[in-house]
Motif scaffolding. Structure first.
Motif, PDB file in Angstrom:
ATOM      1  N   HIS A 154       0.869  -1.160   0.000  1.00 21.29           N
ATOM      2  CA  HIS A 154       0.000   0.000   0.000  1.00 21.29           C
ATOM      3  C   HIS A 154       0.914   1.220   0.000  1.00 21.29           C
ATOM      4  CE1 HIS A 154      -2.323   3.091   2.097  1.00 21.29           C
ATOM      5  NE2 HIS A 154      -3.366   2.506   1.558  1.00 21.29           N
ATOM      6  N   VAL A 155       0.512   2.277  -0.713  1.00 21.93           N
ATOM      7  CA  VAL A 155       1.317   3.496  -0.725  1.00 21.93           C
ATOM      8  C   VAL A 155       1.559   3.943   0.721  1.00 21.93           C
ATOM      9  CG1 VAL A 155       1.347   5.947  -1.389  1.00 21.93           C
ATOM     10  CG2 VAL A 155       0.445   4.230  -2.956  1.00 21.93           C
ATOM     11  N   ASP A 156       2.797   4.286   1.035  1.00 25.84           N
ATOM     12  CA  ASP A 156       3.172   4.781   2.351  1.00 25.84           C
ATOM     13  C   ASP A 156       3.496   3.697   3.381  1.00 25.84           C
ATOM     14  OD1 ASP A 156       3.670   7.433   2.908  1.00 25.84           O
ATOM     15  OD2 ASP A 156       2.253   7.410   4.567  1.00 25.84           O
ATOM     16  N   ALA A 157       3.361   2.427   3.024  1.00 28.14           N
ATOM     17  CA  ALA A 157       3.681   1.376   3.990  1.00 28.14           C
ATOM     18  C   ALA A 157       5.186   1.263   4.204  1.00 28.14           C
ATOM     19  CB  ALA A 157       3.119   0.037   3.522  1.00 28.14           C
ATOM     20  N   GLY A 158       5.942   1.788   3.227  1.00 25.68           N
ATOM     21  CA  GLY A 158       7.398   1.764   3.386  1.00 25.68           C
ATOM     22  C   GLY A 158       8.110   0.967   2.318  1.00 25.68           C
ATOM     23  N   LYS A 159       7.464   0.773   1.171  1.00 32.68           N
ATOM     24  CA  LYS A 159       8.087  -0.008   0.103  1.00 32.68           C
ATOM     25  C   LYS A 159       9.409   0.607  -0.356  1.00 32.68           C
ATOM     26  CE  LYS A 159       6.889  -0.464  -4.443  1.00 32.68           C
ATOM     27  NZ  LYS A 159       6.016  -0.879  -5.552  1.00 32.68           N
ATOM     28  N   THR A 160       9.409   1.926  -0.556  1.00 35.05           N
ATOM     29  CA  THR A 160      10.637   2.578  -1.024  1.00 35.05           C
ATOM     30  C   THR A 160      11.750   2.421   0.002  1.00 35.05           C
ATOM     31  OG1 THR A 160       9.215   4.192  -2.093  1.00 35.05           O
ATOM     32  CG2 THR A 160      11.542   4.747  -1.955  1.00 35.05           C
ATOM     33  N   THR A 161      11.411   2.607   1.274  1.00 37.46           N
ATOM     34  CA  THR A 161      12.427   2.500   2.330  1.00 37.46           C
ATOM     35  C   THR A 161      12.953   1.067   2.433  1.00 37.46           C
ATOM     36  OG1 THR A 161      11.166   4.211   3.490  1.00 37.46           O
ATOM     37  CG2 THR A 161      12.928   3.144   4.721  1.00 37.46           C
ATOM     38  N   VAL A 184      14.552   8.736   1.641  1.00 38.96           N
ATOM     39  CA  VAL A 184      13.337   9.116   0.939  1.00 38.96           C
ATOM     40  C   VAL A 184      13.151  10.632   0.995  1.00 38.96           C
ATOM     41  CG1 VAL A 184      10.829   8.927   0.909  1.00 38.96           C
ATOM     42  CG2 VAL A 184      12.231   6.918   1.379  1.00 38.96           C
ATOM     43  N   SER A 193      11.592  -2.378  11.310  1.00 42.21           N
ATOM     44  CA  SER A 193      11.451  -0.963  11.064  1.00 42.21           C
ATOM     45  C   SER A 193      12.523  -0.607  10.046  1.00 42.21           C
ATOM     46  CB  SER A 193      11.656  -0.192  12.365  1.00 42.21           C
ATOM     47  OG  SER A 193      11.859   1.167  12.066  1.00 42.21           O
ATOM     48  N   ALA A 194      12.093  -0.532   8.791  1.00 37.29           N
ATOM     49  CA  ALA A 194      13.071  -0.291   7.722  1.00 37.29           C
ATOM     50  C   ALA A 194      13.765   1.039   7.937  1.00 37.29           C
ATOM     51  CB  ALA A 194      12.365  -0.319   6.374  1.00 37.29           C
ATOM     52  N   TYR A 195      12.973   2.019   8.347  1.00 30.86           N
ATOM     53  CA  TYR A 195      13.457   3.365   8.567  1.00 30.86           C
ATOM     54  C   TYR A 195      14.580   3.387   9.601  1.00 30.86           C
ATOM     55  CZ  TYR A 195      12.861   8.360   9.496  1.00 30.86           C
ATOM     56  OH  TYR A 195      13.042   9.690   9.643  1.00 30.86           O
ATOM     57  N   ASN A 226       6.073  -3.545   8.727  1.00 25.73           N
ATOM     58  CA  ASN A 226       7.073  -2.479   8.877  1.00 25.73           C
ATOM     59  C   ASN A 226       6.604  -1.435   9.900  1.00 25.73           C
ATOM     60  OD1 ASN A 226       9.420  -1.002   8.142  1.00 25.73           O
ATOM     61  ND2 ASN A 226       8.233   0.239   6.685  1.00 25.73           N
ATOM     62  N   LYS A 227       7.457  -0.514  10.226  1.00 24.37           N
ATOM     63  CA  LYS A 227       7.164   0.611  11.130  1.00 24.37           C
ATOM     64  C   LYS A 227       6.834   0.153  12.543  1.00 24.37           C
ATOM     65  CE  LYS A 227       5.436   3.523   7.342  1.00 24.37           C
ATOM     66  NZ  LYS A 227       4.644   4.699   7.000  1.00 24.37           N
ATOM     67  N   ARG A 284       6.661   2.739  15.366  1.00 27.02           N
ATOM     68  CA  ARG A 284       5.620   3.788  15.485  1.00 27.02           C
ATOM     69  C   ARG A 284       4.750   3.589  16.719  1.00 27.02           C
ATOM     70  NH1 ARG A 284       1.785   4.575  10.602  1.00 27.02           N
ATOM     71  NH2 ARG A 284       1.015   6.183  11.998  1.00 27.02           N
TER      72      ARG A 284
HETATM   73  P1  GDP Z   1       6.078   3.793   0.049  1.00 25.89           P
HETATM   74  O1  GDP Z   1       5.076   4.823  -0.342  1.00 25.89           O
HETATM   75  O2  GDP Z   1       5.411   2.498   0.405  1.00 25.89           O
HETATM   76  O3  GDP Z   1       7.191   3.619  -0.919  1.00 25.89           O
HETATM   77  O4  GDP Z   1       6.685   4.276   1.441  1.00 25.89           O
HETATM   78  P2  GDP Z   1       8.021   5.045   1.804  1.00 25.89           P
HETATM   79  O5  GDP Z   1       9.157   4.115   1.895  1.00 25.89           O
HETATM   80  O6  GDP Z   1       8.150   6.237   0.938  1.00 25.89           O
HETATM   81  O7  GDP Z   1       7.665   5.456   3.291  1.00 25.89           O
HETATM   82  C1  GDP Z   1       6.550   6.255   3.582  1.00 25.89           C
HETATM   83  C2  GDP Z   1       6.865   7.075   4.807  1.00 25.89           C
HETATM   84  O8  GDP Z   1       7.018   6.202   5.926  1.00 25.89           O
HETATM   85  C3  GDP Z   1       8.174   7.863   4.676  1.00 25.89           C
HETATM   86  O9  GDP Z   1       7.989   9.094   5.300  1.00 25.89           O
HETATM   87  C4  GDP Z   1       9.162   7.005   5.438  1.00 25.89           C
HETATM   88  O10 GDP Z   1      10.209   7.750   5.972  1.00 25.89           O
HETATM   89  C5  GDP Z   1       8.282   6.399   6.527  1.00 25.89           C
HETATM   90  N1  GDP Z   1       8.788   5.095   6.992  1.00 25.89           N
HETATM   91  C6  GDP Z   1       9.293   4.069   6.265  1.00 25.89           C
HETATM   92  N2  GDP Z   1       9.662   3.060   7.049  1.00 25.89           N
HETATM   93  C7  GDP Z   1       9.403   3.442   8.326  1.00 25.89           C
HETATM   94  C8  GDP Z   1       9.590   2.814   9.592  1.00 25.89           C
HETATM   95  O11 GDP Z   1      10.090   1.717   9.727  1.00 25.89           O
HETATM   96  N3  GDP Z   1       9.169   3.545  10.683  1.00 25.89           N
HETATM   97  C9  GDP Z   1       8.619   4.767  10.570  1.00 25.89           C
HETATM   98  N4  GDP Z   1       8.244   5.390  11.693  1.00 25.89           N
HETATM   99  N5  GDP Z   1       8.446   5.398   9.387  1.00 25.89           N
HETATM  100  C10 GDP Z   1       8.836   4.739   8.288  1.00 25.89           C
END
Ligand code: GDP
Length: 423
Positions: A32-39, A57, A276-278, A149-150, A153
């Motif tokens: 899903h958009v924002d789940a953290g795929k890019t990270t 990112v 937590s990929a981030y 992921n995340k 949070r």
């Molecule tokens: P995508 O839209 O699925 O590609 O998601 P992104 O990788 O761009 O991540 C969406 C947002 O979530 C960005 O602001 C990231 O920094 C944040 N994010 C990604 N992974 C994590 C994580 O493990 N923990 C937290 N708190 N935020 C994260």
């Protein structure tokens, strides 16, 4: 005697080739958009050495997003897959658009991958968009593992995420980890298969060693209880595991891994991991799980096609006639670049192949293996692999390229769902 020597040499070559094919994982990351795929993708590319610099990112330097400093005239931008290596495995990471607006692009990429990692947000669990991508993957029979992921949070909850997967997506999500610490205090996981703790020091850079240790004392009872429940759930689904479970009251790590691999490959279960990929936590075990549980090109059913109305079948055997499917085409300054999944046979630079759509033959100029920030040229590529080629001038997305002496048209992708636009 000469014959014997030659035969032995050939056998040795094909054994090593099939070992190479067995080590390939063609996978996509679905989210899903924002789940953290890019990270997650970014961390994978960093950990596997496919990129040399850390991308973030938020500052726009991630290599999976458009990179204005693209050095190689578009090749790494327009290739549909990135190759990297992890623990002796070649991972071909196939780009899968996350948005439902790109439903047919998702279809195309699902057609060529053998497995996928579905990324979820630990706070929201399964969301409507993750459901639609999940259904598409179901229709293509793509085996999946899930990454929650995340975990750092506020409100992150692995058990709730697993419950939402069970409720909305799959009856048998099997968590193979227990988180260590909650929310901001999430520092690692207990690996329930190997019964060990994997932790990451605070503020760890990607690539900082994941520390392997004993299960923390305060989690020992909970980890033992969960491992037992995991073994029981696996035994219920897997006859050989059930036999061992009944005989010994448990399952060894090797038995659990083997059974989980088969259950994942057959779609009977979905292994769930978290991280937590981030914060750079949990991605190494995710890569280990990709290698351990997702199928290789040798494990998936033969691909079907037809020629003049006669059904054809090809397996991931380098000795069979060549066949491949083009799943992305881009015009680059270097020439027309086609991303191909090779289903059977061997492709060599300079080969003449038949474009089954136009009926014309084409000469393959260069075969490229694309990493995130560079590419390398290779002389040959074999069944199971994903490469980019320069020179298939007439090829379109969905075109079959094949050996002119053994023509066929590979089965087209399953029809896409109607494109849904989310307001
Ligand atoms: P995508 O839209 O699925 O590609 O998601 P992104 O990788 O761009 O991540 C969406 C947002 O979530 C960005 O602001 C990231 O920094 C944040 N994010 C990604 N992974 C994590 C994580 O493990 N923990 C937290 N708190 N935020 C994260």
């Amino acid at each position: 005697r000469t014959d014997l020597v030659t035969t032995t040499a050939v056998a040795a070559v094909s054994a090593s080739t099939s070992a190479a094919v067995a080590a390939v994982r063609n996978l996509g990351i679905l989210a899903h958009v924002d789940a953290g795929k890019t990270t997650v993708t970014e961390r994978i590319l960093f950990l596997t050495g496919a990129v040399h610099k850390r991308g973030e990112v938020h500052d726009g330097t991630t290599v999976t997003d458009f990179d204005p400093q693209e050095r190689d005239r578009g090749i790494t931008i327009f290739a549909a897959a990135v190759s990297c290596e992890w623990g002796g495995h070649r991972l071909n990471l196939i780009d899968t658009p996350g948005h439902v607006d790109f439903a047919d692009e998702v279809e195309r990429s699902l057609r060529v991958l053998d497995g996928a990692v579905a990324v979820f947000d630990a706070v929201s669990g399964v969301e409507p968009q993750s459901e639609s991508v999940w259904r598409q993957a179901d229709r293509h029979g793509v085996p999946r593992i899930a990454f929650v992921n995340k975990m750092d949070r506020p409100g992150a909850d692995l058990d709730a995420a697993v419950a939402s997967i069970r409720e909305k997506l799959h009856p048998a999500p099997l968590a193979v980890q227990l988180p260590i610490g909650r929310e901001g205090g999430f520092t690692g996981v207990v690996d329930l298969v190997g019964m060990r703790a994997l932790t990451w020091p605070d503020g760890a850079e990607p690539g900082a060693d994941c520390q392997v240790g004993d299960v923390p004392e305060e989690l020992a009872a909970e980890a033992a209880r969960r491992r037992q429940a995991l073994a029981e759930a696996v035994a219920e689904l897997h006859p050989a595991a059930l036999e061992e479970y009944c005989a010994t009251g448990s399952l060894t790590a090797a038995a659990l891994t083997g059974a989980l691999r088969q259950l994942t490959g057959s779609g009977q279960a979905v292994v769930v991991l978290c991280g937590s990929a981030y914060r750079n936590r949990g991605v190494e075990p995710l890569l280990d799980a990709v290698a351990a549980y997702l199928p290789s090109p040798l494990d998936v059913p033969p691909v079907r096609g037809e020629f003049d109305g006669a059904p054809q079948e090809r397996t991931a055997d380098p000795e069979q006639p060549f066949s491949a499917l083009v799943f992305k085409v881009a015009a680059t300054a270097t020439g027309r670049l086609g991303s191909l999944r090779i289903y059977s046979g061997t492709l060599r630079k300079g080969d003449t192949v038949l474009d089954a759509r136009t009926g014309r033959t084409e000469r393959i100029g260069r075969i490229l293996r694309v990493q995130a920030d560079r590419h390398t040229e290779t002389g040959t590529a074999v069944a199971g692999d994903i490469v980019a080629v320069v020179g298939a001038k007439g090829a379109k997305v969905g075109t079959t390229l094949c050996d002119p002496r053994a023509p066929l048209v590979l089965e087209p992708a399953v029809a896409a769902d109607p494109v849904v636009t989310v307001a």
